[in-house]
Motif scaffolding. Sequence first.
Motif, PDB file in Angstrom:
ATOM      1  N   GLN A 153       1.088 -37.301   5.798  1.00 24.34           N
ATOM      2  CA  GLN A 153       0.313 -38.406   6.356  1.00 24.34           C
ATOM      3  C   GLN A 153       0.998 -38.960   7.606  1.00 24.34           C
ATOM      4  OE1 GLN A 153       1.301 -38.065   3.226  1.00 24.34           O
ATOM      5  NE2 GLN A 153      -0.295 -38.665   1.748  1.00 24.34           N
ATOM      6  N   SER A 154       0.186 -39.445   8.530  1.00 28.08           N
ATOM      7  CA  SER A 154       0.694 -39.878   9.829  1.00 28.08           C
ATOM      8  C   SER A 154       1.591 -41.110   9.754  1.00 28.08           C
ATOM      9  CB  SER A 154      -0.482 -40.168  10.780  1.00 28.08           C
ATOM     10  OG  SER A 154      -1.306 -41.192  10.241  1.00 28.08           O
ATOM     11  N   ASP A 155       1.506 -41.871   8.655  1.00 33.97           N
ATOM     12  CA  ASP A 155       2.318 -43.094   8.574  1.00 33.97           C
ATOM     13  C   ASP A 155       3.681 -42.857   7.922  1.00 33.97           C
ATOM     14  OD1 ASP A 155       1.289 -42.574   6.068  1.00 33.97           O
ATOM     15  OD2 ASP A 155       0.915 -44.675   5.568  1.00 33.97           O
ATOM     16  N   MET A 156       4.038 -41.598   7.673  1.00 36.08           N
ATOM     17  CA  MET A 156       5.322 -41.275   7.064  1.00 36.08           C
ATOM     18  C   MET A 156       6.417 -41.101   8.131  1.00 36.08           C
ATOM     19  SD  MET A 156       5.027 -40.995   3.640  1.00 36.08           S
ATOM     20  CE  MET A 156       3.978 -42.449   3.674  1.00 36.08           C
ATOM     21  N   VAL A 157       7.653 -41.304   7.726  1.00 36.80           N
ATOM     22  CA  VAL A 157       8.805 -40.996   8.582  1.00 36.80           C
ATOM     23  C   VAL A 157       9.187 -39.552   8.291  1.00 36.80           C
ATOM     24  CG1 VAL A 157      11.194 -41.545   9.142  1.00 36.80           C
ATOM     25  CG2 VAL A 157       9.605 -43.380   8.507  1.00 36.80           C
ATOM     26  N   ALA A 158       9.054 -38.653   9.281  1.00 34.34           N
ATOM     27  CA  ALA A 158       9.251 -37.226   9.047  1.00 34.34           C
ATOM     28  C   ALA A 158      10.288 -36.654  10.005  1.00 34.34           C
ATOM     29  CB  ALA A 158       7.928 -36.483   9.204  1.00 34.34           C
ATOM     30  N   ALA A 159      11.031 -35.668   9.524  1.00 32.70           N
ATOM     31  CA  ALA A 159      12.022 -34.976  10.352  1.00 32.70           C
ATOM     32  C   ALA A 159      11.901 -33.474  10.094  1.00 32.70           C
ATOM     33  CB  ALA A 159      13.436 -35.454  10.032  1.00 32.70           C
ATOM     34  N   ARG A 160      11.782 -32.698  11.157  1.00 34.32           N
ATOM     35  CA  ARG A 160      11.570 -31.257  11.023  1.00 34.32           C
ATOM     36  C   ARG A 160      12.845 -30.534  10.584  1.00 34.32           C
ATOM     37  NH1 ARG A 160       9.408 -27.420  15.898  1.00 34.32           N
ATOM     38  NH2 ARG A 160      11.625 -26.992  16.223  1.00 34.32           N
ATOM     39  N   ILE A 161      12.694 -29.618   9.654  1.00 29.92           N
ATOM     40  CA  ILE A 161      13.781 -28.728   9.248  1.00 29.92           C
ATOM     41  C   ILE A 161      13.772 -27.546  10.210  1.00 29.92           C
ATOM     42  CG2 ILE A 161      14.647 -27.259   7.383  1.00 29.92           C
ATOM     43  CD1 ILE A 161      13.246 -29.203   5.434  1.00 29.92           C
ATOM     44  N   PRO A 162      14.897 -27.237  10.845  1.00 30.17           N
ATOM     45  CA  PRO A 162      14.894 -26.262  11.950  1.00 30.17           C
ATOM     46  C   PRO A 162      14.427 -24.855  11.594  1.00 30.17           C
ATOM     47  CG  PRO A 162      16.934 -27.529  11.946  1.00 30.17           C
ATOM     48  CD  PRO A 162      16.222 -27.856  10.664  1.00 30.17           C
ATOM     49  N   GLN A 163      14.672 -24.393  10.363  1.00 31.66           N
ATOM     50  CA  GLN A 163      14.340 -23.020  10.028  1.00 31.66           C
ATOM     51  C   GLN A 163      12.822 -22.818   9.988  1.00 31.66           C
ATOM     52  OE1 GLN A 163      16.511 -24.913   8.344  1.00 31.66           O
ATOM     53  NE2 GLN A 163      18.339 -23.971   9.196  1.00 31.66           N
ATOM     54  N   PRO A 164      12.293 -21.821  10.694  1.00 36.60           N
ATOM     55  CA  PRO A 164      10.836 -21.617  10.731  1.00 36.60           C
ATOM     56  C   PRO A 164      10.304 -20.982   9.458  1.00 36.60           C
ATOM     57  CG  PRO A 164      11.929 -19.887  11.957  1.00 36.60           C
ATOM     58  CD  PRO A 164      13.013 -20.851  11.543  1.00 36.60           C
ATOM     59  N   VAL A 165       9.015 -21.204   9.204  1.00 36.41           N
ATOM     60  CA  VAL A 165       8.310 -20.553   8.100  1.00 36.41           C
ATOM     61  C   VAL A 165       7.426 -19.474   8.721  1.00 36.41           C
ATOM     62  CG1 VAL A 165       6.700 -20.836   6.185  1.00 36.41           C
ATOM     63  CG2 VAL A 165       8.315 -22.671   6.743  1.00 36.41           C
ATOM     64  N   ASN A 166       7.789 -18.218   8.552  1.00 33.40           N
ATOM     65  CA  ASN A 166       7.041 -17.099   9.115  1.00 33.40           C
ATOM     66  C   ASN A 166       6.183 -16.465   8.027  1.00 33.40           C
ATOM     67  OD1 ASN A 166       8.224 -16.964  11.882  1.00 33.40           O
ATOM     68  ND2 ASN A 166      10.124 -16.656  10.732  1.00 33.40           N
ATOM     69  N   TRP A 167       4.907 -16.239   8.348  1.00 34.28           N
ATOM     70  CA  TRP A 167       3.961 -15.686   7.387  1.00 34.28           C
ATOM     71  C   TRP A 167       3.795 -14.188   7.590  1.00 34.28           C
ATOM     72  CZ3 TRP A 167       2.518 -18.589   3.391  1.00 34.28           C
ATOM     73  CH2 TRP A 167       2.624 -19.988   3.524  1.00 34.28           C
ATOM     74  N   ARG A 168       3.531 -13.491   6.491  1.00 37.41           N
ATOM     75  CA  ARG A 168       3.328 -12.044   6.517  1.00 37.41           C
ATOM     76  C   ARG A 168       2.192 -11.670   5.576  1.00 37.41           C
ATOM     77  NH1 ARG A 168       5.999 -12.852  10.336  1.00 37.41           N
ATOM     78  NH2 ARG A 168       8.132 -12.147  10.768  1.00 37.41           N
ATOM     79  N   VAL A 169       1.456 -10.587   5.937  1.00 39.54           N
ATOM     80  CA  VAL A 169       0.467 -10.002   5.030  1.00 39.54           C
ATOM     81  C   VAL A 169       1.078  -8.709   4.505  1.00 39.54           C
ATOM     82  CG1 VAL A 169      -1.842  -9.027   4.765  1.00 39.54           C
ATOM     83  CG2 VAL A 169      -1.477 -11.002   6.271  1.00 39.54           C
ATOM     84  N   VAL A 170       1.148  -8.594   3.185  1.00 39.28           N
ATOM     85  CA  VAL A 170       1.804  -7.428   2.586  1.00 39.28           C
ATOM     86  C   VAL A 170       0.979  -6.882   1.430  1.00 39.28           C
ATOM     87  CG1 VAL A 170       4.126  -8.171   3.223  1.00 39.28           C
ATOM     88  CG2 VAL A 170       3.165  -8.875   1.024  1.00 39.28           C
ATOM     89  N   ALA A 171       1.266  -5.630   1.091  1.00 39.53           N
ATOM     90  CA  ALA A 171       0.683  -4.971  -0.088  1.00 39.53           C
ATOM     91  C   ALA A 171       1.616  -3.846  -0.477  1.00 39.53           C
ATOM     92  CB  ALA A 171      -0.713  -4.438   0.224  1.00 39.53           C
ATOM     93  N   THR A 172       1.446  -3.328  -1.678  1.00 43.09           N
ATOM     94  CA  THR A 172       2.276  -2.188  -2.086  1.00 43.09           C
ATOM     95  C   THR A 172       1.811  -0.935  -1.371  1.00 43.09           C
ATOM     96  OG1 THR A 172       0.822  -1.676  -3.955  1.00 43.09           O
ATOM     97  CG2 THR A 172       2.673  -3.178  -4.375  1.00 43.09           C
ATOM     98  N   ARG A 173       2.735   0.016  -1.265  1.00 46.63           N
ATOM     99  CA  ARG A 173       2.391   1.300  -0.647  1.00 46.63           C
ATOM    100  C   ARG A 173       1.241   1.963  -1.404  1.00 46.63           C
ATOM    101  NH1 ARG A 173       5.525   4.641   2.491  1.00 46.63           N
ATOM    102  NH2 ARG A 173       7.367   3.359   2.003  1.00 46.63           N
ATOM    103  N   ALA A 174       1.282   1.855  -2.739  1.00 47.31           N
ATOM    104  CA  ALA A 174       0.233   2.487  -3.556  1.00 47.31           C
ATOM    105  C   ALA A 174      -1.132   1.871  -3.273  1.00 47.31           C
ATOM    106  CB  ALA A 174       0.587   2.357  -5.037  1.00 47.31           C
ATOM    107  N   TYR A 175      -1.162   0.530  -3.143  1.00 44.62           N
ATOM    108  CA  TYR A 175      -2.451  -0.115  -2.848  1.00 44.62           C
ATOM    109  C   TYR A 175      -2.993   0.363  -1.502  1.00 44.62           C
ATOM    110  CZ  TYR A 175      -5.886  -3.567  -1.447  1.00 44.62           C
ATOM    111  OH  TYR A 175      -7.050  -4.153  -1.014  1.00 44.62           O
TER     112      TYR A 175
END
Length: 303
Positions: A153-175
């Motif tokens: 929420q916009s009324d919170m006091v927030a501080a960013r954690i430096p480490q990024p969150v990187n997203w990936r799409v994955v599946a098994t080799r068999a799939y």
Amino acid sequence: MTERDLFKGLPEFLAVARTKNFRKAAQGLGVSSVAVGATVRQLEERLASKLFHRTTRRVELTSAGLLLLDRLGPLAEGLEETLKDLQDRRAELGGTLRICVQALALETVLDPALELFAARHPGVAVHAEIREGRPDLLTEGFDMGIRLGEYIQSDMVAARIPQPVNWRVVATRAYLERHGRPEVPKDVMAHHCIRRHLPGQEQPYRWEFAINSRIIELEPPGKMTVAAFSTAMRLVGAGLGLGYLTESMCRELATVADIQEVLTGYMPPPNYLYTYFSPANRENRRVRAFVECIRALDSVPSP
């Protein structure tokens, strides 16, 4: 020279030496300038050395005064630091710290921070709950939270954690051998996808992709819709579909399943986790101490 004589007059000497002013030194010590002057004179008599050159306009240290300050200054600073440490120990934190956290922050942020916090503040009990969406900290009785910025929420006091969150799409080799590899984002619409449903939201979590610097969102198709990342990881590892997971989750999953990344050229820019709390908790010592522990995690792996 008795122990009492050894220390007598030294606080007054330091105060005058640091301020170069008897009146200011007296104000800092909470006594009169006459008393400070008399004590310094007694110290000079005891040491048989003049410590200050005094005029109506200025106060300067003599060579003897400079020598005493050079030797005494570091000792006084060390003593002050020791006394402060003792005061801090007497004021050890206690009570309970209540934290709500998104599941994706558990292993990369919460777990190592809890380990450090427990070592630094053994008197504090911690109650941590996994909450997705946008929980109301005050209404639900939490002191602070950790989650992606878009859910704060916009009324919170927030501080960013430096480490990024990187997203990936994955599946098994068999799939992928059975169903083929998606080459562009829209291809996921023809696949089985392990979907996640966040509490309080009507639709499943949409998968984000970047195409020509533009972010698009797709609602992935699939018969499997779960709430927990851990469940999604197990289903992906069992070869039941594509999963949209963080980089660290993929590393963990790769230790038990033969998974492959797809659509690597279409993943969005990284997200960031934040610590946040209500302005009413700005002076909460337990909250501040936990935030300090998170900041101390120099080598947190990317989620």
